[in-house]
Design a protein around this motif. Structure first.
Motif, PDB file in Angstrom:
ATOM      1  N   THR A  33      17.264  18.489   3.294  1.00  9.33           N
ATOM      2  CA  THR A  33      17.871  17.472   4.162  1.00  9.33           C
ATOM      3  C   THR A  33      16.833  16.902   5.125  1.00  9.33           C
ATOM      4  O   THR A  33      16.736  15.688   5.303  1.00  9.33           O
ATOM      5  CB  THR A  33      19.064  18.076   4.943  1.00  9.33           C
ATOM      6  OG1 THR A  33      20.032  18.542   4.008  1.00  9.33           O
ATOM      7  CG2 THR A  33      19.709  17.061   5.861  1.00  9.33           C
ATOM      8  N   THR A  43      19.438   8.342  -0.752  1.00 13.71           N
ATOM      9  CA  THR A  43      20.103   8.931  -1.919  1.00 13.71           C
ATOM     10  C   THR A  43      19.926  10.446  -1.920  1.00 13.71           C
ATOM     11  O   THR A  43      20.890  11.201  -2.060  1.00 13.71           O
ATOM     12  CB  THR A  43      19.549   8.322  -3.223  1.00 13.71           C
ATOM     13  OG1 THR A  43      19.747   6.910  -3.180  1.00 13.71           O
ATOM     14  CG2 THR A  43      20.238   8.907  -4.433  1.00 13.71           C
ATOM     15  N   THR A  44      18.686  10.888  -1.755  1.00 13.28           N
ATOM     16  CA  THR A  44      18.404  12.318  -1.716  1.00 13.28           C
ATOM     17  C   THR A  44      18.999  12.955  -0.469  1.00 13.28           C
ATOM     18  O   THR A  44      19.518  14.082  -0.527  1.00 13.28           O
ATOM     19  CB  THR A  44      16.881  12.566  -1.773  1.00 13.28           C
ATOM     20  OG1 THR A  44      16.366  11.942  -2.948  1.00 13.28           O
ATOM     21  CG2 THR A  44      16.558  14.043  -1.813  1.00 13.28           C
ATOM     22  N   THR A  46      21.740  12.117   1.126  1.00 12.16           N
ATOM     23  CA  THR A  46      23.178  12.293   0.921  1.00 12.16           C
ATOM     24  C   THR A  46      23.450  13.513   0.057  1.00 12.16           C
ATOM     25  O   THR A  46      24.306  14.340   0.381  1.00 12.16           O
ATOM     26  CB  THR A  46      23.790  11.029   0.280  1.00 12.16           C
ATOM     27  OG1 THR A  46      23.574   9.931   1.167  1.00 12.16           O
ATOM     28  CG2 THR A  46      25.269  11.199   0.031  1.00 12.16           C
ATOM     29  N   SER A  47      22.715  13.655  -1.024  1.00 10.90           N
ATOM     30  CA  SER A  47      22.888  14.800  -1.921  1.00 10.90           C
ATOM     31  C   SER A  47      22.555  16.119  -1.218  1.00 10.90           C
ATOM     32  O   SER A  47      23.299  17.102  -1.322  1.00 10.90           O
ATOM     33  CB  SER A  47      21.997  14.617  -3.147  1.00 10.90           C
ATOM     34  OG  SER A  47      22.048  15.745  -3.972  1.00 10.90           O
ATOM     35  N   ALA A  48      21.440  16.151  -0.504  1.00  7.20           N
ATOM     36  CA  ALA A  48      21.023  17.372   0.190  1.00  7.20           C
ATOM     37  C   ALA A  48      22.013  17.749   1.283  1.00  7.20           C
ATOM     38  O   ALA A  48      22.349  18.923   1.460  1.00  7.20           O
ATOM     39  CB  ALA A  48      19.621  17.185   0.776  1.00  7.20           C
ATOM     40  N   GLN A  50      25.191  17.077   1.365  1.00  8.28           N
ATOM     41  CA  GLN A  50      26.404  17.585   0.732  1.00  8.28           C
ATOM     42  C   GLN A  50      26.230  19.041   0.299  1.00  8.28           C
ATOM     43  O   GLN A  50      27.139  19.860   0.455  1.00  8.28           O
ATOM     44  CB  GLN A  50      26.797  16.711  -0.455  1.00  8.28           C
ATOM     45  CG  GLN A  50      27.341  15.366  -0.029  1.00  8.28           C
ATOM     46  CD  GLN A  50      27.538  14.400  -1.188  1.00  8.28           C
ATOM     47  OE1 GLN A  50      27.029  14.607  -2.282  1.00  8.28           O
ATOM     48  NE2 GLN A  50      28.258  13.324  -0.930  1.00  8.28           N
ATOM     49  N   LYS A  51      25.050  19.384  -0.228  1.00  7.39           N
ATOM     50  CA  LYS A  51      24.772  20.776  -0.602  1.00  7.39           C
ATOM     51  C   LYS A  51      24.801  21.673   0.634  1.00  7.39           C
ATOM     52  O   LYS A  51      25.352  22.773   0.603  1.00  7.39           O
ATOM     53  CB  LYS A  51      23.409  20.897  -1.274  1.00  7.39           C
ATOM     54  CG  LYS A  51      23.382  20.424  -2.693  1.00  7.39           C
ATOM     55  CD  LYS A  51      22.003  20.631  -3.303  1.00  7.39           C
ATOM     56  CE  LYS A  51      21.956  20.076  -4.709  1.00  7.39           C
ATOM     57  NZ  LYS A  51      20.614  20.220  -5.300  1.00  7.39           N
TER      58      LYS A  51
END
Length: 75
Positions: A33, A43-44, A46-48, A50-51
């Motif tokens: 993050t 993009t990355t 948001t994904s990080a 969420q994890k």
């Protein structure tokens, strides 16, 4: 002396091994993050994020319960 702490530790399974694995995954998600934020890669990021959120939520759901007054206590 540490009876309060013993009550917090789940009695089934190998708590400390599970805790170490989960902690490592949480730190990795936090590091990802930070890296994505520094790089301004939305993009990355948001994904990080969420994890990271799922990692926190997993423990919160497993080890605490919400009381009627809206506060929480450890299971």
């Amino acid at each position: 002396m540490f009876s309060w702490f013993r009550r917090l530790i789940p009695q089934a399974g190998d708590f400390f091994s599970m805790f170490e694995r989960h902690s490592a995954a949480t730190v990795a998600a936090a590091d990802a993050t930070i890296a994505a934020s520094t790089a301004m890669d939305m993009t990355t990021l948001t994904s990080a994020q969420q994890k990271l959120q799922r990692s926190c939520q997993t423990c919160h759901q497993a080890h605490r319960e919400r009381l009627q007054d809206g506060t929480y206590r450890m299971k």
